[in-house]
Design a protein around this motif. Structure first.
Motif, PDB file in Angstrom:
ATOM      1  N   TYR A  97       0.820  -1.204   0.000  1.00 24.39           N
ATOM      2  CA  TYR A  97       0.000   0.000   0.000  1.00 24.39           C
ATOM      3  C   TYR A  97       0.858   1.260   0.000  1.00 24.39           C
ATOM      4  O   TYR A  97       1.973   1.278   0.531  1.00 24.39           O
ATOM      5  CB  TYR A  97      -0.930   0.012   1.219  1.00 24.39           C
ATOM      6  N   ILE A  98       0.327   2.281  -0.611  1.00 25.49           N
ATOM      7  CA  ILE A  98       0.838   3.653  -0.503  1.00 25.49           C
ATOM      8  C   ILE A  98      -0.308   4.495   0.029  1.00 25.49           C
ATOM      9  O   ILE A  98      -1.397   4.507  -0.565  1.00 25.49           O
ATOM     10  CB  ILE A  98       1.326   4.189  -1.864  1.00 25.49           C
ATOM     11  N   TYR A  99      -0.085   5.175   1.135  1.00 26.80           N
ATOM     12  CA  TYR A  99      -1.136   5.960   1.769  1.00 26.80           C
ATOM     13  C   TYR A  99      -1.045   7.410   1.306  1.00 26.80           C
ATOM     14  O   TYR A  99       0.053   7.995   1.258  1.00 26.80           O
ATOM     15  CB  TYR A  99      -1.019   5.868   3.288  1.00 26.80           C
ATOM     16  N   VAL A 100      -2.200   7.974   0.962  1.00 29.58           N
ATOM     17  CA  VAL A 100      -2.263   9.354   0.470  1.00 29.58           C
ATOM     18  C   VAL A 100      -2.740  10.241   1.611  1.00 29.58           C
ATOM     19  O   VAL A 100      -3.864  10.095   2.090  1.00 29.58           O
ATOM     20  CB  VAL A 100      -3.197   9.473  -0.737  1.00 29.58           C
ATOM     21  N   SER A 101      -1.877  11.133   2.050  1.00 30.32           N
ATOM     22  CA  SER A 101      -2.152  11.935   3.239  1.00 30.32           C
ATOM     23  C   SER A 101      -3.274  12.939   3.000  1.00 30.32           C
ATOM     24  O   SER A 101      -3.462  13.445   1.892  1.00 30.32           O
ATOM     25  CB  SER A 101      -0.889  12.684   3.668  1.00 30.32           C
ATOM     26  N   GLN A 102      -3.980  13.235   4.065  1.00 28.08           N
ATOM     27  CA  GLN A 102      -4.953  14.330   4.022  1.00 28.08           C
ATOM     28  C   GLN A 102      -4.256  15.688   4.091  1.00 28.08           C
ATOM     29  O   GLN A 102      -4.833  16.714   3.763  1.00 28.08           O
ATOM     30  CB  GLN A 102      -5.918  14.221   5.205  1.00 28.08           C
ATOM     31  N   TRP A 103      -2.982  15.663   4.512  1.00 30.24           N
ATOM     32  CA  TRP A 103      -2.226  16.909   4.652  1.00 30.24           C
ATOM     33  C   TRP A 103      -1.545  17.250   3.329  1.00 30.24           C
ATOM     34  O   TRP A 103      -0.741  16.476   2.831  1.00 30.24           O
ATOM     35  CB  TRP A 103      -1.158  16.788   5.741  1.00 30.24           C
ATOM     36  N   PRO A 104      -1.821  18.399   2.755  1.00 33.63           N
ATOM     37  CA  PRO A 104      -1.089  18.792   1.541  1.00 33.63           C
ATOM     38  C   PRO A 104       0.344  19.144   1.871  1.00 33.63           C
ATOM     39  O   PRO A 104       0.662  19.530   3.008  1.00 33.63           O
ATOM     40  CB  PRO A 104      -1.865  20.017   1.047  1.00 33.63           C
ATOM     41  N   LEU A 105       1.212  19.018   0.907  1.00 34.45           N
ATOM     42  CA  LEU A 105       2.596  19.444   1.103  1.00 34.45           C
ATOM     43  C   LEU A 105       2.689  20.966   1.103  1.00 34.45           C
ATOM     44  O   LEU A 105       3.340  21.562   1.960  1.00 34.45           O
ATOM     45  CB  LEU A 105       3.489  18.858   0.008  1.00 34.45           C
ATOM     46  N   GLY A 106       2.032  21.598   0.142  1.00 38.40           N
ATOM     47  CA  GLY A 106       1.993  23.049   0.112  1.00 38.40           C
ATOM     48  C   GLY A 106       3.269  23.720  -0.347  1.00 38.40           C
ATOM     49  O   GLY A 106       3.392  24.941  -0.279  1.00 38.40           O
ATOM     50  N   GLU A 107       4.243  22.947  -0.795  1.00 31.16           N
ATOM     51  CA  GLU A 107       5.520  23.507  -1.247  1.00 31.16           C
ATOM     52  C   GLU A 107       5.743  23.147  -2.713  1.00 31.16           C
ATOM     53  O   GLU A 107       5.421  22.034  -3.142  1.00 31.16           O
ATOM     54  CB  GLU A 107       6.680  22.949  -0.412  1.00 31.16           C
ATOM     55  N   TRP A 108       6.327  24.082  -3.472  1.00 27.51           N
ATOM     56  CA  TRP A 108       6.657  23.788  -4.865  1.00 27.51           C
ATOM     57  C   TRP A 108       7.750  22.749  -4.966  1.00 27.51           C
ATOM     58  O   TRP A 108       7.721  21.861  -5.808  1.00 27.51           O
ATOM     59  CB  TRP A 108       7.077  25.065  -5.584  1.00 27.51           C
ATOM     60  N   GLY A 109       8.755  22.887  -4.110  1.00 30.55           N
ATOM     61  CA  GLY A 109       9.904  21.998  -4.252  1.00 30.55           C
ATOM     62  C   GLY A 109      10.874  22.104  -3.101  1.00 30.55           C
ATOM     63  O   GLY A 109      10.514  22.503  -1.983  1.00 30.55           O
ATOM     64  N   VAL A 110      12.108  21.756  -3.392  1.00 34.78           N
ATOM     65  CA  VAL A 110      13.176  21.763  -2.399  1.00 34.78           C
ATOM     66  C   VAL A 110      14.416  22.428  -2.991  1.00 34.78           C
ATOM     67  O   VAL A 110      14.605  22.469  -4.205  1.00 34.78           O
ATOM     68  CB  VAL A 110      13.531  20.339  -1.921  1.00 34.78           C
ATOM     69  N   THR A 111      15.264  22.920  -2.098  1.00 32.16           N
ATOM     70  CA  THR A 111      16.593  23.404  -2.468  1.00 32.16           C
ATOM     71  C   THR A 111      17.613  22.575  -1.693  1.00 32.16           C
ATOM     72  O   THR A 111      17.320  22.031  -0.624  1.00 32.16           O
ATOM     73  CB  THR A 111      16.785  24.890  -2.131  1.00 32.16           C
ATOM     74  N   TYR A 112      18.818  22.471  -2.228  1.00 32.20           N
ATOM     75  CA  TYR A 112      19.859  21.707  -1.552  1.00 32.20           C
ATOM     76  C   TYR A 112      21.199  22.023  -2.206  1.00 32.20           C
ATOM     77  O   TYR A 112      21.272  22.549  -3.316  1.00 32.20           O
ATOM     78  CB  TYR A 112      19.601  20.202  -1.615  1.00 32.20           C
ATOM     79  N   ARG A 113      22.230  21.690  -1.483  1.00 32.59           N
ATOM     80  CA  ARG A 113      23.572  21.703  -2.059  1.00 32.59           C
ATOM     81  C   ARG A 113      23.914  20.281  -2.467  1.00 32.59           C
ATOM     82  O   ARG A 113      23.624  19.325  -1.742  1.00 32.59           O
ATOM     83  CB  ARG A 113      24.601  22.216  -1.051  1.00 32.59           C
ATOM     84  N   ARG A 114      24.473  20.122  -3.647  1.00 31.68           N
ATOM     85  CA  ARG A 114      25.003  18.840  -4.090  1.00 31.68           C
ATOM     86  C   ARG A 114      26.518  18.919  -4.039  1.00 31.68           C
ATOM     87  O   ARG A 114      27.135  19.800  -4.634  1.00 31.68           O
ATOM     88  CB  ARG A 114      24.518  18.508  -5.495  1.00 31.68           C
ATOM     89  N   ILE A 115      27.123  17.953  -3.320  1.00 29.08           N
ATOM     90  CA  ILE A 115      28.553  18.024  -3.072  1.00 29.08           C
ATOM     91  C   ILE A 115      29.105  16.612  -2.930  1.00 29.08           C
ATOM     92  O   ILE A 115      28.431  15.720  -2.418  1.00 29.08           O
ATOM     93  CB  ILE A 115      28.842  18.852  -1.790  1.00 29.08           C
ATOM     94  N   ALA A 116      30.340  16.414  -3.393  1.00 30.98           N
ATOM     95  CA  ALA A 116      31.002  15.125  -3.174  1.00 30.98           C
ATOM     96  C   ALA A 116      31.167  14.905  -1.674  1.00 30.98           C
ATOM     97  O   ALA A 116      31.385  15.856  -0.918  1.00 30.98           O
ATOM     98  CB  ALA A 116      32.362  15.107  -3.866  1.00 30.98           C
ATOM     99  N   PRO A 117      31.053  13.662  -1.191  1.00 32.82           N
ATOM    100  CA  PRO A 117      30.985  13.429   0.259  1.00 32.82           C
ATOM    101  C   PRO A 117      32.302  13.546   1.001  1.00 32.82           C
ATOM    102  O   PRO A 117      32.339  13.331   2.203  1.00 32.82           O
ATOM    103  CB  PRO A 117      30.445  11.990   0.345  1.00 32.82           C
ATOM    104  N   GLY A 118      33.406  13.901   0.326  1.00 30.77           N
ATOM    105  CA  GLY A 118      34.674  13.965   1.026  1.00 30.77           C
ATOM    106  C   GLY A 118      34.841  15.185   1.897  1.00 30.77           C
ATOM    107  O   GLY A 118      35.425  15.129   2.955  1.00 30.77           O
ATOM    108  N   TYR A 119      34.364  16.344   1.453  1.00 32.37           N
ATOM    109  CA  TYR A 119      34.472  17.607   2.176  1.00 32.37           C
ATOM    110  C   TYR A 119      35.917  18.018   2.441  1.00 32.37           C
ATOM    111  O   TYR A 119      36.177  18.846   3.301  1.00 32.37           O
ATOM    112  CB  TYR A 119      33.732  17.544   3.529  1.00 32.37           C
ATOM    113  N   SER A 120      36.878  17.446   1.718  1.00 34.15           N
ATOM    114  CA  SER A 120      38.275  17.732   2.022  1.00 34.15           C
ATOM    115  C   SER A 120      38.832  18.885   1.205  1.00 34.15           C
ATOM    116  O   SER A 120      39.828  19.478   1.566  1.00 34.15           O
ATOM    117  CB  SER A 120      39.128  16.476   1.788  1.00 34.15           C
ATOM    118  N   MET A 121      38.201  19.211   0.072  1.00 35.49           N
ATOM    119  CA  MET A 121      38.688  20.302  -0.752  1.00 35.49           C
ATOM    120  C   MET A 121      37.546  20.817  -1.618  1.00 35.49           C
ATOM    121  O   MET A 121      36.530  20.153  -1.797  1.00 35.49           O
ATOM    122  CB  MET A 121      39.840  19.835  -1.646  1.00 35.49           C
TER     123      MET A 121
END
Length: 495
Positions: free
Chosen positions: A120-144
């Motif tokens: 099953y996939i449950y469909v919430s009564q609560w709307p998301l209300g957001e257009w989308g998301v923002t994020y940083r995409r970065i290699a997981p090393g964080y060394s340079m």
């Protein structure tokens, strides 16, 4: 001629459909299918993109999937993975809002067909209300510094676009895009490097502040907006890193010192306060309450670093804030004494309805993404109780969570997929704190996408609308020397 081509294309389409494999001699299996991503029994908003999936077992080369609800038409897909029609998917979810969808999978392996028990996939009564998301995409090393960028993604489909990427500001590190409770008209992010700056977007204008203030002794990082939009809280950190060769916590980030201050965007003034700028304690990761009357933050007793980095443990605190004067209250309240539990609190985020504080609990420090023990916890501000979110936690790191504007959804990053890359997950929470099973950010062909993606998702947030920005123009401004001057004012030095 046009009719001939139409007939040709129609015949070609019919041939392609006729050539697709059809289930036969199907074996009924009384167990759930192993699918990737795991969307079994998740709860989703009506406006989410299709939950396309593939079988986890690569030797299964074809699947036929049927999705139906109590209302609406039946949705089908077949192939190496599912690729549901976006419009039909949204209609089916809208027809079954507050209900559930039944998903039946029939799969082929070595010309043997198996039909699994429906899920099953449950469909919430609560709307998301957001257009989308923002994020940083970065290699997981964080060394340079390397290829990285700030991105935005529409959540109702699969469209992703860059806000600004490192190729537009060579040699710079792009960090921490933060909006004012998902408002795309007010945001801030930090740039480190030779042309470092703190970029503040407000009232249709971009301002670049000096990356490092000599009076502060550090950069303006980990921002959180006051809901009124005039003030933004920052921490200023003297950060160092440790690198382990044989440790599941490959990278450790710690602060030799840190403080919290308020930035007044209208007067370009840094408002200092001795309650959150101390020498014996390190104040960090600020977060305003939904009504703006409280500033939550974490604080740890100063130790000798790097020798005692494992003793750096943060408690959860808050102090009153007066929007009229920009001044803090007279007393800091400690809400969670994590150091007494030999634990550390990081990344507190207050729901915008002021009911909950979500935070990450780890063994020590505050940089949780490489801590496999990092779990999400929920503090109920009405009852005063706190608990681990067992509904969403895994054996890997959970961190960097944020709330939707209606406080019914939250996102977070997790390394549960492969323990190397942080992926983005979503879950809902009701008004008393019941939380649903999380689901991974949908992709059109998720198995292929996530295997090829060599970036981690970092500092994600919701956005109410697409962010309108000119990346090329912003890149030129960052590469330039013009910076807004700030002044420093001590608000409460005689306490």
């Amino acid at each position: 001629m046009k009719n001939i081509w139409l007939l040709y294309l129609t015949a070609l389409l019919q041939l392609m459909v006729a050539c697709q494999p059809k289930p036969h001699d199907v074996h009924e299996m009384d167990r759930l299918p192993a699918i990737y991503p795991d969307y079994i029994d998740v709860t989703v908003p009506v406006d989410i993109a299709p939950l396309n999936f593939a079988m986890s077992n690569d030797s299964i080369d074809w699947i036929c999937v049927e999705v139906k609800g109590a209302k609406g038409t039946v949705l089908t897909a077949e192939g190496e993975d599912t690729d549901f029609d976006i419009d039909e998917w949204h209609r089916l979810l809208a027809d079954n809002k507050g209900g559930q969808l039944t998903v039946t999978v029939t799969a082929r392996k070595e010309d043997q067909w198996t039909r699994y028990r429906p899920f099953y996939i449950y469909v919430s009564q609560w709307p998301l209300g957001e257009w989308g998301v923002t994020y940083r995409r970065i290699a997981p090393g964080y060394s340079m510094y390397g290829l990285m960028g700030l991105w935005q993604r529409c959540l109702s489909n699969f469209e992703e676009s860059p806000l600004i990427v490192s190729s537009q500001v060579p040699g710079q590190c792009l960090n921490c895009h933060t909006s004012n409770r998902t408002n795309p008209d007010e945001y801030v992010y930090h740039i480190r490097g030779a042309h470092g700056a703190t970029a503040v977007h407000r009232k249709g204008r971009d301002e670049l502040l000096k990356a490092r203030n000599d009076t502060l002794g550090g950069s303006m990082v980990y921002p959180c907006w006051h809901p009124g939009g005039r003030y933004c809280a920052f921490s200023t950190n003297k950060t160092a890193q440790l690198f382990h060769l044989a440790n599941p916590k490959l990278i450790e980030v710690y602060d030799n010192s840190s403080d919290i201050f308020i930035y007044d965007t209208e007067t370009h003034t840094i408002l200092e306060d001795t309650l959150t700028m101390t020498t014996a304690w390190s104040e960090n990761t600020p977060s305003f309450s939904g009504d703006g009357k409280w500033l939550y933050f974490t604080t740890a007793r100063q130790r000798s670093y790097p020798k005692d980095y494992k003793e750096q443990r943060y408690n959860l605190c808050r102090v009153a804030f007066d929007e009229r004067t920009g001044q803090m209250g007279q007393k800091v309240d400690t809400l969670i004494h994590a150091d007494a539990m030999q634990k550390s609190v990081t990344w507190p985020r207050v729901s915008y309805d002021d009911r909950f504080v979500m935070y990450t609990l780890i063994d020590y420090g505050y940089f949780s993404v490489w801590h496999p023990e990092a779990d999400l916890w929920l503090l109920d501000l009405k009852t005063g109780t706190t608990r681990p979110l067992d509904e969403v936690n895994s054996l890997r790191s959970e961190s960097l969570h944020q709330w939707s504007a209606n406080s019914r959804w939250f996102l977070f990053t997790s390394r549960r997929d492969d323990n190397r890359y942080t992926r983005l997950y979503f879950a809902s929470v009701d008004t008393v704190g019941h939380v649903t099973k999380p689901f991974m950010l949908p992709q059109r062909h998720p198995k292929e996408y996530y295997r090829l993606l060599l970036d981690s998702y970092n500092t994600p947030d919701f956005t109410l609308r697409p962010i309108e920005t000119n990346a090329s123009e912003m890149g030129r401004k960052i590469e330039g020397d013009e910076r807004v001057k700030t002044q420093v004012k001590m608000m409460n030095s005689a306490k």
